[in-house]
Design a protein around this motif. Structure first.
Motif, PDB file in Angstrom:
ATOM      1  N   LYS A 166       0.827  -1.201   0.000  1.00 42.05           N
ATOM      2  CA  LYS A 166       0.000   0.000   0.000  1.00 42.05           C
ATOM      3  C   LYS A 166       0.866   1.257   0.000  1.00 42.05           C
ATOM      4  CE  LYS A 166      -4.022  -2.126   2.181  1.00 42.05           C
ATOM      5  NZ  LYS A 166      -4.998  -2.076   3.286  1.00 42.05           N
ATOM      6  N   SER A 167       1.828   1.237  -0.907  1.00 44.36           N
ATOM      7  CA  SER A 167       2.804   2.325  -1.002  1.00 44.36           C
ATOM      8  C   SER A 167       3.084   2.609  -2.466  1.00 44.36           C
ATOM      9  CB  SER A 167       4.100   1.938  -0.277  1.00 44.36           C
ATOM     10  OG  SER A 167       5.125   2.878  -0.532  1.00 44.36           O
ATOM     11  N   GLU A 168       3.401   3.862  -2.761  1.00 41.00           N
ATOM     12  CA  GLU A 168       3.706   4.294  -4.129  1.00 41.00           C
ATOM     13  C   GLU A 168       5.202   4.447  -4.367  1.00 41.00           C
ATOM     14  OE1 GLU A 168       3.527   7.869  -1.579  1.00 41.00           O
ATOM     15  OE2 GLU A 168       2.336   6.048  -1.816  1.00 41.00           O
ATOM     16  N   LEU A 169       6.039   3.917  -3.464  1.00 40.74           N
ATOM     17  CA  LEU A 169       7.486   4.095  -3.601  1.00 40.74           C
ATOM     18  C   LEU A 169       8.032   3.398  -4.845  1.00 40.74           C
ATOM     19  CD1 LEU A 169       8.665   3.737   0.113  1.00 40.74           C
ATOM     20  CD2 LEU A 169       8.313   5.823  -1.226  1.00 40.74           C
ATOM     21  N   PHE A 181      -0.724  10.726  -3.920  1.00 40.09           N
ATOM     22  CA  PHE A 181      -1.368   9.443  -3.669  1.00 40.09           C
ATOM     23  C   PHE A 181      -2.048   9.379  -2.306  1.00 40.09           C
ATOM     24  CE2 PHE A 181       1.755   8.617  -6.905  1.00 40.09           C
ATOM     25  CZ  PHE A 181       1.171   7.664  -7.726  1.00 40.09           C
ATOM     26  N   ASN A 182      -2.132  10.508  -1.619  1.00 32.19           N
ATOM     27  CA  ASN A 182      -2.724  10.492  -0.280  1.00 32.19           C
ATOM     28  C   ASN A 182      -4.181  10.037  -0.304  1.00 32.19           C
ATOM     29  OD1 ASN A 182      -0.343  11.353   0.862  1.00 32.19           O
ATOM     30  ND2 ASN A 182      -0.915  13.515   0.876  1.00 32.19           N
ATOM     31  N   GLY A 183      -4.911  10.427  -1.328  1.00 33.12           N
ATOM     32  CA  GLY A 183      -6.322  10.084  -1.378  1.00 33.12           C
ATOM     33  C   GLY A 183      -6.624   8.726  -1.975  1.00 33.12           C
ATOM     34  N   ILE A 184      -5.648   8.074  -2.596  1.00 35.02           N
ATOM     35  CA  ILE A 184      -5.919   6.798  -3.266  1.00 35.02           C
ATOM     36  C   ILE A 184      -5.064   5.660  -2.749  1.00 35.02           C
ATOM     37  CG2 ILE A 184      -6.593   8.023  -5.358  1.00 35.02           C
ATOM     38  CD1 ILE A 184      -3.932   7.259  -6.588  1.00 35.02           C
ATOM     39  N   ARG A 185      -4.130   5.946  -1.844  1.00 37.36           N
ATOM     40  CA  ARG A 185      -3.195   4.924  -1.377  1.00 37.36           C
ATOM     41  C   ARG A 185      -3.919   3.749  -0.718  1.00 37.36           C
ATOM     42  NH1 ARG A 185      -0.426   8.034   1.583  1.00 37.36           N
ATOM     43  NH2 ARG A 185       1.078   8.707  -0.010  1.00 37.36           N
ATOM     44  N   ASN A 186      -4.975   4.034   0.021  1.00 35.08           N
ATOM     45  CA  ASN A 186      -5.722   2.997   0.724  1.00 35.08           C
ATOM     46  C   ASN A 186      -6.974   2.560  -0.027  1.00 35.08           C
ATOM     47  OD1 ASN A 186      -3.917   2.957   2.957  1.00 35.08           O
ATOM     48  ND2 ASN A 186      -4.892   4.822   3.751  1.00 35.08           N
ATOM     49  N   ASN A 187      -7.096   2.990  -1.267  1.00 38.02           N
ATOM     50  CA  ASN A 187      -8.215   2.595  -2.113  1.00 38.02           C
ATOM     51  C   ASN A 187      -7.673   1.725  -3.252  1.00 38.02           C
ATOM     52  OD1 ASN A 187     -10.358   2.416  -3.968  1.00 38.02           O
ATOM     53  ND2 ASN A 187     -11.169   4.404  -3.351  1.00 38.02           N
ATOM     54  N   PRO A 188      -7.781   0.392  -3.144  1.00 37.16           N
ATOM     55  CA  PRO A 188      -7.156  -0.479  -4.149  1.00 37.16           C
ATOM     56  C   PRO A 188      -7.619  -0.213  -5.570  1.00 37.16           C
ATOM     57  CG  PRO A 188      -7.824  -1.748  -2.221  1.00 37.16           C
ATOM     58  CD  PRO A 188      -8.411  -0.374  -2.062  1.00 37.16           C
ATOM     59  N   ASN A 189      -8.903   0.080  -5.766  1.00 31.92           N
ATOM     60  CA  ASN A 189      -9.409   0.297  -7.131  1.00 31.92           C
ATOM     61  C   ASN A 189      -8.781   1.535  -7.767  1.00 31.92           C
ATOM     62  OD1 ASN A 189     -11.083  -1.952  -7.016  1.00 31.92           O
ATOM     63  ND2 ASN A 189     -12.777  -0.783  -6.123  1.00 31.92           N
ATOM     64  N   ARG A 190      -8.764   2.644  -7.042  1.00 32.16           N
ATOM     65  CA  ARG A 190      -8.186   3.873  -7.585  1.00 32.16           C
ATOM     66  C   ARG A 190      -6.669   3.763  -7.718  1.00 32.16           C
ATOM     67  NH1 ARG A 190     -10.193   9.092  -4.553  1.00 32.16           N
ATOM     68  NH2 ARG A 190      -9.059   9.985  -6.342  1.00 32.16           N
ATOM     69  N   PHE A 191      -6.037   3.088  -6.771  1.00 27.66           N
ATOM     70  CA  PHE A 191      -4.592   2.917  -6.839  1.00 27.66           C
ATOM     71  C   PHE A 191      -4.212   2.055  -8.037  1.00 27.66           C
ATOM     72  CE2 PHE A 191      -0.685   2.159  -3.889  1.00 27.66           C
ATOM     73  CZ  PHE A 191       0.071   2.945  -4.737  1.00 27.66           C
ATOM     74  N   LEU A 192      -4.987   1.012  -8.289  1.00 23.73           N
ATOM     75  CA  LEU A 192      -4.718   0.153  -9.439  1.00 23.73           C
ATOM     76  C   LEU A 192      -4.959   0.889 -10.750  1.00 23.73           C
ATOM     77  CD1 LEU A 192      -3.840  -2.749 -10.034  1.00 23.73           C
ATOM     78  CD2 LEU A 192      -6.251  -3.390 -10.137  1.00 23.73           C
ATOM     79  N   LYS A 193      -5.947   1.791 -10.777  1.00 26.70           N
ATOM     80  CA  LYS A 193      -6.186   2.592 -11.977  1.00 26.70           C
ATOM     81  C   LYS A 193      -4.980   3.475 -12.299  1.00 26.70           C
ATOM     82  CE  LYS A 193     -11.239   2.801 -11.646  1.00 26.70           C
ATOM     83  NZ  LYS A 193     -12.417   3.679 -11.409  1.00 26.70           N
TER      84      LYS A 193
END
Length: 394
Positions: A67-70, A193-205
């Motif tokens: 759950k990280s964008e690194l 990514f603060n608003g989507i980091r914990n949202n799998p659907n948006r993060f995957l998009k």
């Protein structure tokens, strides 16, 4: 009137709707009037599969486990390097695959004793069933293999334009990818990514959109790398056989290529200076040398996002450089792609990169800073006085 109305609606539509329609239109005219471009499509399919595999390998653990964008920038810029090298090797693969370096390496090992030589010297007699590795011999064998493969790579008949274009892409991806990855690591993450980091659907998009970004931007690069040495021999500006090639068109092509290189150079300088100025400003703020809340010095005084527009210039220059060789009769005969398709691939590359920054990256940053600093008078003054221009006055 109906075609005009449709064109107006297309021009006003979102770029994620506009670009697929343009791509489908290009494919329609390509496959309707011209034969199947086998070499280009095989190369493109190979690069597409590799891009999706690398993207999925990094996206799945990043979205569902870490759950990280690194690793987000590692996936994106790593894919640029992968596509550039893989598409080039796909055209000249016979120099690296069996029949080239690997078979030469294996024949060399076999002729010096083969399996018996390796069994006798690579593994010691101390433990007969398992053995002790003789690392000196292992290093010699590995060095021999690397030497053979290096000679095979050097013997690849790659044209100088392919070296320049792919070198620009690889160097750009290495520099920007390293810079953004180290910056996010030091910051502890990317605020976008603060608003989507914990949202799998948006993060995957976000990872899916990044894969599309790489795919569209590298279309002309894959097309250029599909050209064989014979295609470039047909572009020479000298007498070739009994046919005198049109020298004025060659001069125009080289001038067009020089214009693309100037755009790349200008964009690289702007992006490098902008990144350095922003990093220095942030470092000075951490060291308590100033208390400014937003950077408004150097290039950032004239433009709110000079690093992004330097990047746009780089990819505009890459598209121009690719079109200088793709829009020729020799390239069309080699790839089976028409002039309209070649021009569309080059335009879509630069256009998609610009639209991605304009409609996705920039709004996230602008909304964040507007929300934080719009109450400040100095921020409102800087926002009104600065612009989003590409050609900076530097």
């Amino acid at each position: 009137m109906l075609p005009i109305i449709l064109l107006i609606r297309l021009a006003r539509s979102h770029f994620l709707v506009k670009i697929p329609i343009l791509l489908l239109t290009t494919a329609f005219f390509q496959f309707l009037f011209l034969p199947w471009p086998a070499a280009f499509m095989v190369n493109l399919a190979r690069c597409t599969i590799a891009t999706l595999v690398l993207q999925a390998a990094i996206a799945m653990p990043s979205v569902f486990l870490l759950k990280s964008e690194l690793l987000f920038d590692v996936a994106g810029f790593g894919n640029f390097i992968l596509v550039a090298l893989l598409s080039l090797v796909g055209t000249h693969g016979e120099y690296l695959l069996p029949g080239g370096g690997l078979s030469t390496f294996w024949d060399t090992v076999w002729n010096t004793g083969g399996v018996h030589w390796m069994r006798g010297y690579l593994f010691g007699p101390v433990i007969p069933d398992i053995g002790v590795v003789n690392w000196q011999v292992l290093r010699e064998v590995a060095g021999l293999g690397l030497a053979v493969m290096r000679e095979r790579v050097r013997s690849m008949p790659v044209h100088w334009s392919q070296v320049v274009i792919n070198g620009v892409v690889v160097l750009w991806a290495l520099r920007v990818g390293t810079y953004t990855s180290v910056r996010n690591l030091l910051r502890g993450g990317d605020s976008r990514f603060n608003g989507i980091r914990n949202n799998p659907n948006r993060f995957l998009k976000a990872f899916i959109l990044q894969a599309l970004w790489v795919w569209f931007c590298t279309l002309p690069i894959v097309a250029v790398n599909t050209l064989s040495p014979g295609a470039f021999r047909g572009m020479r500006c000298l007498k070739f056989g009994d046919e005198l090639l049109p020298i004025p068109s060659c001069y125009i092509r080289m001038a067009w290529f020089a214009l693309g290189m100037w755009s790349i150079l200008r964009g690289s300088v702007i992006e490098l200076i902008a990144d350095w100025q922003l990093s220095k400003w942030m470092w000075d703020r951490e060291r308590k040398r100033h208390d400014e809340v937003f950077c408004s010095k150097g290039l950032w005084r004239e433009c709110r996002h000079p690093n992004y527009y330097g990047e746009c210039l780089i990819w505009l220059g890459i598209a121009i450089c690719c079109s200088a060789f793709l829009l020729t009769n020799s390239a069309r005969n080699e790839t089976g792609l028409g002039s309209f398709t070649m021009g569309a691939l080059c335009c879509l590359s630069a256009f998609f990169h610009h639209q991605t920054l304009k409609h996705i990256s920039l709004p996230l940053i602008e909304e964040k800073y507007d929300r934080m600093y719009m109450s400040r008078r100095d921020y409102r003054t800087w926002r009104r006085s600065s612009s989003l221009r590409i050609w900076l006055e530097y």
